[in-house]
Scaffold this active site. Structure first.
Site, PDB file in Angstrom:
ATOM      1  N   CYS A 168      13.166  10.449   7.400  1.00  0.00           N
ATOM      2  CA  CYS A 168      13.038   9.991   8.793  1.00  0.00           C
ATOM      3  C   CYS A 168      14.361  10.154   9.532  1.00  0.00           C
ATOM      4  CB  CYS A 168      12.596   8.539   8.818  1.00  0.00           C
ATOM      5  SG  CYS A 168      13.654   7.486   7.813  1.00  0.00           S
ATOM      6  N   GLU A 188       8.759   1.128  11.390  1.00  0.00           N
ATOM      7  CA  GLU A 188       9.863   2.046  11.069  1.00  0.00           C
ATOM      8  C   GLU A 188       9.266   3.446  11.127  1.00  0.00           C
ATOM      9  OE1 GLU A 188      13.003   1.243  10.271  1.00  0.00           O
ATOM     10  OE2 GLU A 188      12.950  -0.875   9.731  1.00  0.00           O
ATOM     11  N   GLU A 240       9.211  16.197  15.401  1.00  0.00           N
ATOM     12  CA  GLU A 240       9.683  15.957  14.028  1.00  0.00           C
ATOM     13  C   GLU A 240       8.974  16.935  13.087  1.00  0.00           C
ATOM     14  OE1 GLU A 240       8.382  12.370  11.967  1.00  0.00           O
ATOM     15  OE2 GLU A 240      10.439  12.042  11.302  1.00  0.00           O
ATOM     16  N   GLY A 244       6.241   4.883   8.571  1.00  0.00           N
ATOM     17  CA  GLY A 244       5.432   6.098   8.585  1.00  0.00           C
ATOM     18  C   GLY A 244       5.507   6.763   9.942  1.00  0.00           C
ATOM     19  N   SER A 245       4.430   7.457  10.292  1.00  0.00           N
ATOM     20  CA  SER A 245       4.453   8.280  11.504  1.00  0.00           C
ATOM     21  C   SER A 245       4.145   7.433  12.754  1.00  0.00           C
ATOM     22  CB  SER A 245       3.419   9.391  11.372  1.00  0.00           C
ATOM     23  OG  SER A 245       2.142   8.812  11.259  1.00  0.00           O
ATOM     24  N   LYS A 277       0.876  -1.191   0.000  1.00  0.00           N
ATOM     25  CA  LYS A 277       0.000   0.000   0.000  1.00  0.00           C
ATOM     26  C   LYS A 277       0.906   1.231   0.000  1.00  0.00           C
ATOM     27  CE  LYS A 277      -2.056   2.936   1.998  1.00  0.00           C
ATOM     28  NZ  LYS A 277      -1.857   4.353   1.631  1.00  0.00           N
TER      29      LYS A 277
HETATM   30  P1  NAD Z   1       1.727   8.313   7.755  1.00  0.00           P
HETATM   31  O1  NAD Z   1       1.814   7.522   8.998  1.00  0.00           O
HETATM   32  O2  NAD Z   1       0.742   9.390   7.658  1.00  0.00           O
HETATM   33  O3  NAD Z   1       1.446   7.358   6.502  1.00  0.00           O
HETATM   34  C1  NAD Z   1       2.270   6.266   6.192  1.00  0.00           C
HETATM   35  C2  NAD Z   1       1.453   5.241   5.431  1.00  0.00           C
HETATM   36  O4  NAD Z   1       0.436   4.741   6.287  1.00  0.00           O
HETATM   37  C3  NAD Z   1       0.730   5.799   4.200  1.00  0.00           C
HETATM   38  O5  NAD Z   1       0.752   4.821   3.177  1.00  0.00           O
HETATM   39  C4  NAD Z   1      -0.680   6.004   4.711  1.00  0.00           C
HETATM   40  O6  NAD Z   1      -1.680   5.964   3.712  1.00  0.00           O
HETATM   41  C5  NAD Z   1      -0.820   4.805   5.634  1.00  0.00           C
HETATM   42  N1  NAD Z   1      -1.870   4.944   6.651  1.00  0.00           N
HETATM   43  C6  NAD Z   1      -2.415   6.083   7.153  1.00  0.00           C
HETATM   44  N2  NAD Z   1      -3.353   5.784   8.081  1.00  0.00           N
HETATM   45  C7  NAD Z   1      -3.386   4.429   8.179  1.00  0.00           C
HETATM   46  C8  NAD Z   1      -4.113   3.516   8.975  1.00  0.00           C
HETATM   47  N3  NAD Z   1      -5.024   3.931   9.863  1.00  0.00           N
HETATM   48  N4  NAD Z   1      -3.863   2.197   8.835  1.00  0.00           N
HETATM   49  C9  NAD Z   1      -2.917   1.752   7.964  1.00  0.00           C
HETATM   50  N5  NAD Z   1      -2.214   2.572   7.164  1.00  0.00           N
HETATM   51  C10 NAD Z   1      -2.432   3.893   7.268  1.00  0.00           C
HETATM   52  O7  NAD Z   1       3.208   8.836   7.504  1.00  0.00           O
HETATM   53  P2  NAD Z   1       3.693   9.807   6.352  1.00  0.00           P
HETATM   54  O8  NAD Z   1       3.271  11.191   6.724  1.00  0.00           O
HETATM   55  O9  NAD Z   1       3.321   9.252   5.020  1.00  0.00           O
HETATM   56  O10 NAD Z   1       5.277   9.634   6.462  1.00  0.00           O
HETATM   57  C11 NAD Z   1       6.056  10.458   7.226  1.00  0.00           C
HETATM   58  C12 NAD Z   1       6.479   9.720   8.481  1.00  0.00           C
HETATM   59  O11 NAD Z   1       7.141   8.505   8.128  1.00  0.00           O
HETATM   60  C13 NAD Z   1       7.488  10.495   9.281  1.00  0.00           C
HETATM   61  O12 NAD Z   1       7.189  10.412  10.642  1.00  0.00           O
HETATM   62  C14 NAD Z   1       8.801   9.784   8.964  1.00  0.00           C
HETATM   63  O13 NAD Z   1       9.800   9.943   9.929  1.00  0.00           O
HETATM   64  C15 NAD Z   1       8.351   8.380   8.841  1.00  0.00           C
HETATM   65  N6  NAD Z   1       9.327   7.582   8.077  1.00  0.00           N
HETATM   66  C16 NAD Z   1      10.062   6.643   8.746  1.00  0.00           C
HETATM   67  C17 NAD Z   1      11.039   5.900   8.065  1.00  0.00           C
HETATM   68  C18 NAD Z   1      11.860   4.855   8.771  1.00  0.00           C
HETATM   69  O14 NAD Z   1      12.472   4.044   8.083  1.00  0.00           O
HETATM   70  N7  NAD Z   1      11.930   4.843  10.097  1.00  0.00           N
HETATM   71  C19 NAD Z   1      11.240   6.128   6.702  1.00  0.00           C
HETATM   72  C20 NAD Z   1      10.472   7.098   6.065  1.00  0.00           C
HETATM   73  C21 NAD Z   1       9.506   7.807   6.769  1.00  0.00           C
END
Ligand code: NAD
Length: 486
Positions: A287, A253, A383, A231-232, A178
């Site tokens: 990240c 992650e 962040e 993600g977050s 996804k």
């Molecule tokens: P996000 O959490 O908003 O979204 C990440 C993914 O999760 C997207 O595909 C989104 O559609 C999906 N998502 C959203 N709500 C969901 C739910 N309820 N259930 C399942 N999936 C859902 O994050 P973002 O804003 O896209 O990314 C930025 C964040 O990602 C930052 O905090 C960054 O530090 C982190 N990040 C971490 C790494 C790592 O390797 N540690 C790498 C890249 C980004």
């Protein structure tokens, strides 16, 4: 202005075919340098997730029982195809995400490299033999989890696709990916390439869509056996809860607020280089960004002079012109970062440089440095995920360590010094999953990556990802003659 008919269409990839969503809905993806929609993307929802999981389930027996060198060869072929399409994939990534074209090219190469690296790993996933008494033979086998889900963020879509998917497939799992709703396009293209190189239908499925509509039903799906979420923190917690409800493997992650410590004995030019890469690459939307510069009081003035001179030379423009920095990914991210620019001015005063948005279309902000930051300010703890550097001064090694660790995240950390004893004491004591010495983003596809504290758990990259995507079976046989008949 792009009209509806100009938009190119990207469908879901399920069971080896590009298909529309069951309800026929599409959403638009926007070029952040122009604010124009330029593609329409099938909008996956629960019925589509069910179809994709079912396809991945049906494909599992064939894929997991294929000789590992066969899986490896197919993943190598995919790596080659991704490389062959580097220019078109990089351009797509740049339009979708905003990043400079050369960064897009580097991300495509990294994705190819992940498939190449894990292609080589496929036939080296060994178990152990465990010595018991002479009466027993005991060994372990590493087996795939089954159907795995990869939920990908928008900041490094192609890179993280490779990082999360390649080890899953190499170890015999099937995948449902996804991508983020802001940047789904390269994932769809790579999903189609997988079919072209002969990866069996259903092994790699791609379901673009929104978090609540597509991500949640995927992470909650009872037939998913493992979840890789990048993600977050708040979304990671939701995904983690869903995995626990199903007693499913999960690794998270998540975000970071990483310390970049600079000592007076550092090579200042190269430390400035590293600092700029660490905070301005991908407009700070990384990240592992080095978003807290923790700098010794004796070198701060000189360092900031060099840094601000270099920032004044930076080009900020549409990613397609290959500038030093592109726009932020979306209007939502632009609003978040501009709000932090105001918070920073309230907390730390006028920035040393930057602090404004660009007066043009697109989600552009200036590279920004706030000096005089205390570690308890919001711009030191939260962040921002934008090109905003918070500068915090220190005097002693103990102070530097205290500032570095006093944050809820623990993703990466860096130090610039010629004193290797000091560098390794820092590496020993800092709470972070990766440590960089005298270079930011040091390491590669081969080096394990993941967070301490709120930055998550589990590891991707390198051989550590084999653990994340396999489960250990122990086999113990009693071979004593007393157990034999006749
Ligand atoms: P996000 O959490 O908003 O979204 C990440 C993914 O999760 C997207 O595909 C989104 O559609 C999906 N998502 C959203 N709500 C969901 C739910 N309820 N259930 C399942 N999936 C859902 O994050 P973002 O804003 O896209 O990314 C930025 C964040 O990602 C930052 O905090 C960054 O530090 C982190 N990040 C971490 C790494 C790592 O390797 N540690 C790498 C890249 C980004």
């Amino acid at each position: 202005m792009v009209t509806q008919t100009d938009l190119s269409t990207y469908n879901l990839v399920i069971d080896g075919e590009a298909v529309a969503a069951e309800n026929g809905e599409y959403f638009e993806t926007v070029n952040p340098a122009t604010e124009d929609a330029f593609a329409r993307v099938a909008r996956a929802q629960k019925p589509d997730i069910d179809r994709a999981v079912s396809a991945a389930n049906s494909a599992f027996d064939e894929w997991s029982s294929m000789p590992p060198q066969g899986r490896g060869r197919l993943l190598s072929a995919l790596a080659e195809q991704i490389r062959a399409q580097q220019e078109s994939l990089a351009l797509l990534e740049t339009r979708d995400n905003g990043k400079p074209l050369s960064h897009g090219r580097a991300d495509v190469e990294t994705c190819a490299r992940y498939f190449e690296y894990y292609a080589g790993v496929a036939d080296k996933v060994h178990g152990d033999s465990i010595p018991l008494t002479d009466d027993y033979v005991d060994y372990t086998v590493r087996e795939p989890l089954g159907v795995t889900a990869q939920i990908i963020p928008w900041n490094l879509p192609t890179n993280i696709f490779g990082r999360s998917v390649a080890p899953a497939l190499a170890t015999g799992n099937t995948a449902v990916v996804k991508p983020a709703e802001q940047t789904p396009l390269t994932a769809v293209e790579i999903g189609k390439l997988a079919t072209e190189v002969g990866i069996p239908d259903g092994v790699l499925n791609v379901v673009p869509g929104f978090g609540g509509e597509a991500g949640a039903p995927l992470s909650e799906h009872p037939d998913i056996d493992g979840v890789s979420f990048t993600g977050s923190v708040p979304t990671g917690i939701e995904v983690g809860k869903a995995a626990v409800e199903n007693v499913t493997n999960v690794h998270l992650e998540l975000g970071g607020k990483s310390p970049n410590v600079v000592w007076p004995d550092a090579d200042i030019d190269s430390a400035v280089d590293s600092t700029m890469t660490g905070i301005f690459a991908n407009a700070g939307q990384v990240c592992s960004a080095g978003s807290r510069l923790i700098i010794h009081e004796d070198v701060k003035a000189e360092f900031l002079d060099v840094l601000t001179d270099r920032i004044e030379e930076m080009t900020v423009d549409s990613g397609e012109t290959d500038p030093d920095m592109g726009p932020l990914v979306s209007e939502e991210q632009f609003e978040k970062v501009t709000n932090y620019l105001e918070v920073g001015q309230t907390e730390a005063g006028e920035p040393v440089i930057g602090g404004e948005t660009l007066d043009r279309d697109g989600y552009f902000v200036e590279p920004t440095v706030f000096d005089g930051v205390d570690n308890d300010m919001r711009i030191a703890q939260e962040e921002i995920f934008g090109p905003v550097l918070s500068v915090i001064e220190f005097g002693t090694e103990a102070e530097a360590m205290e500032i570095a660790n006093n944050v809820e995240y623990g993703l990466v950390a860096g130090i610039h010094t010629q004193n290797m004893g000091r560098a390794h004491r820092f590496a020993r004591d800092v709470q972070a999953g990766q440590v960089y010495i005298n270079e930011w983003f040091a390491g590669g596809e081969e080096t394990p990556f993941g967070g301490f504290k709120k930055s998550g758990f589990g590891r991707e990259k390198g051989l550590a990802a084999v653990d994340a995507y396999t489960q250990v079976k122990n086999v113990c046989a009693n071979i004593s003659p007393t157990r034999e008949r006749g």
